[in-house]
Design a protein around this motif. Structure first.
Motif, PDB file in Angstrom:
ATOM      1  N   ARG A  77       0.843  -1.212   0.000  1.00 53.22           N
ATOM      2  CA  ARG A  77       0.000   0.000   0.000  1.00 53.22           C
ATOM      3  C   ARG A  77       0.870   1.250   0.000  1.00 53.22           C
ATOM      4  O   ARG A  77       0.622   2.201  -0.747  1.00 53.22           O
ATOM      5  CB  ARG A  77      -0.936  -0.025   1.209  1.00 53.22           C
ATOM      6  CG  ARG A  77      -1.910   1.123   1.241  1.00 53.22           C
ATOM      7  CD  ARG A  77      -2.937   1.008   2.376  1.00 53.22           C
ATOM      8  NE  ARG A  77      -2.339   0.838   3.682  1.00 53.22           N
ATOM      9  CZ  ARG A  77      -2.444  -0.256   4.442  1.00 53.22           C
ATOM     10  NH1 ARG A  77      -3.137  -1.307   4.013  1.00 53.22           N
ATOM     11  NH2 ARG A  77      -1.876  -0.311   5.633  1.00 53.22           N
ATOM     12  N   GLU A  78       1.919   1.264   0.807  1.00 58.93           N
ATOM     13  CA  GLU A  78       2.820   2.408   0.851  1.00 58.93           C
ATOM     14  C   GLU A  78       3.562   2.586  -0.476  1.00 58.93           C
ATOM     15  O   GLU A  78       3.789   3.705  -0.917  1.00 58.93           O
ATOM     16  CB  GLU A  78       3.816   2.267   1.999  1.00 58.93           C
ATOM     17  CG  GLU A  78       3.191   2.321   3.371  1.00 58.93           C
ATOM     18  CD  GLU A  78       2.600   3.673   3.722  1.00 58.93           C
ATOM     19  OE1 GLU A  78       2.979   4.693   3.115  1.00 58.93           O
ATOM     20  OE2 GLU A  78       1.751   3.703   4.628  1.00 58.93           O
ATOM     21  N   ARG A  80       2.496   1.998  -3.390  1.00 61.00           N
ATOM     22  CA  ARG A  80       1.619   2.622  -4.395  1.00 61.00           C
ATOM     23  C   ARG A  80       1.698   4.147  -4.319  1.00 61.00           C
ATOM     24  O   ARG A  80       1.518   4.840  -5.311  1.00 61.00           O
ATOM     25  CB  ARG A  80       0.178   2.152  -4.210  1.00 61.00           C
ATOM     26  CG  ARG A  80      -0.054   0.752  -4.743  1.00 61.00           C
ATOM     27  CD  ARG A  80      -1.539   0.429  -4.860  1.00 61.00           C
ATOM     28  NE  ARG A  80      -2.240   0.359  -3.592  1.00 61.00           N
ATOM     29  CZ  ARG A  80      -2.314  -0.717  -2.817  1.00 61.00           C
ATOM     30  NH1 ARG A  80      -1.704  -1.818  -3.170  1.00 61.00           N
ATOM     31  NH2 ARG A  80      -3.006  -0.682  -1.702  1.00 61.00           N
TER      32      ARG A  80
END
Length: 107
Positions: A77-78, A80
């Motif tokens: 997620r980070e 992205r």
């Protein structure tokens, strides 16, 4: 980061850079693996914890003693948002004073 790796080895653990980001940018995330198979992940602390006079990086706990798949999801997620992020992996049960972990409202 090289100092962190050296200190982890001198503490009897293992450390490696598992994802390289941009030299001049890119956030640093630290993935800590425990003997029991669980992991923690630390990311950059909010800017409110920065101190202009010391140049030290501070981290906050993003996930504590969780399954590896949950840590993978946090890092993905980070990534992205910041494709230049760095990931340092530590195999140590105790981080001691290897890096500063700040207390935030979430942890």
């Amino acid at each position: 980061m090289s100092a962190l790796i050296r200190r982890a080895f001198s503490a009897g653990g293992f450390a490696a850079i598992v994802q390289k980001g941009a030299e001049e940018a890119g956030a640093i995330f630290i993935r800590q693996r425990f003997r029991d198979g669980l992991e923690s992940v630390y990311g950059p602390a909010p800017q409110t914890f920065a101190r202009d006079d010391d140049g030290m990086r501070r981290f906050e706990t993003r996930l504590a003693q969780a399954e590896a798949s949950a840590v993978d999801a946090v890092i993905a997620r980070e990534a992205r948002f910041d494709s230049d992020l760095w990931v340092v992996e530590l195999e140590l049960d105790e981080i001691g004073d290897l890096f500063e972990v700040v207390k935030t409202a979430e942890n």
